[in-house]
Scaffold this motif. Structure first.
Motif, short mmCIF file in Angstrom:
data_model
loop_
_atom_site.label_atom_id
_atom_site.label_comp_id
_atom_site.label_asym_id
_atom_site.label_seq_id
_atom_site.Cartn_x
_atom_site.Cartn_y
_atom_site.Cartn_z
N GLN A 158 0.82 -1.20 0.00
CA GLN A 158 0.00 0.00 0.00
C GLN A 158 0.86 1.26 0.00
O GLN A 158 0.60 2.20 -0.75
CB GLN A 158 -0.93 0.01 1.22
N VAL A 159 1.88 1.27 0.83
CA VAL A 159 2.73 2.46 0.92
C VAL A 159 3.42 2.73 -0.42
O VAL A 159 3.47 3.87 -0.89
CB VAL A 159 3.77 2.33 2.04
N SER A 160 3.94 1.69 -1.04
CA SER A 160 4.61 1.88 -2.34
C SER A 160 3.62 2.38 -3.38
O SER A 160 3.95 3.23 -4.21
CB SER A 160 5.28 0.59 -2.80
N SER A 161 2.38 1.89 -3.33
CA SER A 161 1.35 2.38 -4.26
C SER A 161 1.04 3.84 -4.02
O SER A 161 0.82 4.61 -4.96
CB SER A 161 0.08 1.54 -4.13
N TRP A 162 1.00 4.25 -2.74
CA TRP A 162 0.73 5.65 -2.42
C TRP A 162 1.82 6.56 -2.98
O TRP A 162 1.52 7.63 -3.51
CB TRP A 162 0.67 5.85 -0.91
N VAL A 163 3.08 6.13 -2.85
CA VAL A 163 4.17 6.97 -3.34
C VAL A 163 4.08 7.14 -4.85
O VAL A 163 4.19 8.26 -5.38
CB VAL A 163 5.54 6.38 -2.94
N LEU A 164 3.85 6.04 -5.56
CA LEU A 164 3.73 6.13 -7.02
C LEU A 164 2.52 6.96 -7.42
O LEU A 164 2.58 7.75 -8.37
CB LEU A 164 3.64 4.73 -7.63
N ALA A 165 1.42 6.77 -6.70
CA ALA A 165 0.21 7.56 -6.99
C ALA A 165 0.46 9.04 -6.72
O ALA A 165 -0.04 9.91 -7.46
CB ALA A 165 -0.96 7.05 -6.16
N GLY A 166 1.21 9.33 -5.67
CA GLY A 166 1.53 10.71 -5.35
C GLY A 166 2.32 11.37 -6.47
O GLY A 166 2.00 12.48 -6.91
N ILE A 167 3.34 10.67 -6.96
CA ILE A 167 4.16 11.23 -8.05
C ILE A 167 3.30 11.45 -9.29
O ILE A 167 3.28 12.54 -9.87
CB ILE A 167 5.34 10.30 -8.36
N ALA A 168 2.60 10.40 -9.72
CA ALA A 168 1.81 10.48 -10.96
C ALA A 168 0.68 11.50 -10.84
O ALA A 168 0.42 12.27 -11.77
CB ALA A 168 1.25 9.11 -11.31
N MET A 182 4.05 21.25 -7.61
CA MET A 182 4.07 19.82 -7.30
C MET A 182 5.28 19.44 -6.45
O MET A 182 5.23 18.45 -5.71
CB MET A 182 4.03 18.98 -8.57
N VAL A 183 6.35 20.20 -6.53
CA VAL A 183 7.55 19.89 -5.75
C VAL A 183 7.27 20.07 -4.26
O VAL A 183 7.56 19.18 -3.44
CB VAL A 183 8.74 20.76 -6.18
N ALA A 184 6.67 21.21 -3.89
CA ALA A 184 6.34 21.44 -2.48
C ALA A 184 5.31 20.43 -1.99
O ALA A 184 5.41 19.93 -0.86
CB ALA A 184 5.79 22.86 -2.31
N SER A 185 4.35 20.09 -2.85
CA SER A 185 3.34 19.13 -2.45
C SER A 185 3.94 17.75 -2.24
O SER A 185 3.56 17.04 -1.30
CB SER A 185 2.24 19.06 -3.52
N MET A 186 4.89 17.35 -3.09
CA MET A 186 5.53 16.05 -2.93
C MET A 186 6.36 16.01 -1.66
O MET A 186 6.34 15.02 -0.91
CB MET A 186 6.40 15.73 -4.15
N CYS A 187 7.09 17.08 -1.39
CA CYS A 187 7.91 17.13 -0.17
C CYS A 187 7.03 17.04 1.08
O CYS A 187 7.39 16.37 2.06
CB CYS A 187 8.74 18.40 -0.14
N ALA A 188 5.88 17.72 1.05
CA ALA A 188 4.97 17.65 2.20
C ALA A 188 4.42 16.24 2.36
O ALA A 188 4.28 15.74 3.49
CB ALA A 188 3.82 18.64 2.00
N PHE A 189 4.12 15.59 1.25
CA PHE A 189 3.59 14.23 1.28
C PHE A 189 4.63 13.25 1.84
O PHE A 189 4.33 12.43 2.72
CB PHE A 189 3.16 13.82 -0.12
N THR A 190 5.86 13.31 1.35
CA THR A 190 6.88 12.37 1.82
C THR A 190 7.26 12.65 3.28
O THR A 190 7.60 11.73 4.02
CB THR A 190 8.14 12.40 0.93
#
Length: 201
Positions: A158-168, A182-190
């Motif tokens: 699930q976690v790996s799917s979330w990361v890929l879904a986050g990027i895409a 998207m860069v700030a959003s990705m950093c906040a997500f990770t």
């Protein structure tokens, strides 16, 4: 024997030239609007010469998508040594990948082609790539659970799917709206994932 090796080297060089030219043309004009004839002209060879190396436009597209990925992975220094935990390094790579992609809008659009477009070979490429990345990241998370680094309640798949879904997903929003960060959003997500996943010692 020497002539055979020389011919093989020349063939590898020619293939690389074709792929790099096609990547630039596909990114600049789009896959549908770029003909094999235009790729051949830009590469300085005949169309039959191009078809000797890539027997269809779809096959060339898959090679271009591989090259796009390789450029991104090289840019984020995927193989460098690190002093964090493996899962932290994986999330760092995800952040770096999105940051690199933010500087290469047309290559990002091209990367989404395989998942969203009609060519069956490109779609198969996207499915294999997604499954491979998901399995690699899930393996990192599972190993860190076993090492006591990641909480045992985490589900690696699930976690790996979330990361890929986050990027895409963030890339898709950015392709629609270039002002979206998207860069700030990705950093906040990770960062949120780090807080949730890592065992605090």
């Amino acid at each position: 024997m020497a002539r055979t090796q020389e011919a093989e080297r020349a063939g590898i060089k020619r293939r690389a030239t074709i792929v790099n030219v096609a990547l630039d043309l596909f990114a600049a004009h789009g896959y549908d609007a770029t003909s094999l004839a235009s790729v051949a002209r830009a590469a300085g060879i005949s169309q039959p010469g191009l078809l000797h190396h890539f027997h269809s436009k779809e096959v060339l597209l898959v090679a271009v998508l591989d090259e796009r990925d390789q450029r991104a992975l090289t840019a984020v220094d995927i193989d460098r040594a690190y002093d964090t935990t493996p899962v932290e390094r994986a999330l760092e790579v995800a952040d770096a990948m999105v940051a690199w992609n933010a500087q290469h809008r047309e290559l990002v659009r091209l990367g989404h082609l395989g998942a969203a477009h009609n060519p069956p070979l490109a779609n198969a490429w996207a499915r294999e790539r997604t499954a491979r990345f998901r399995a690699q990241l899930a393996g990192v998370i599972a190993n860190d659970i076993a090492a006591g680094i990641v909480r045992p309640s985490a589900d690696p798949g699930q976690v790996s799917s979330w990361v890929l879904a986050g990027i895409a997903g963030l890339e898709s929003q950015w392709l629609i709206d270039e002002d979206f960060d998207m860069v700030a959003s990705m950093c906040a997500f990770t960062q949120m994932l780090r807080r949730d996943l890592l065992v605090v010692s």
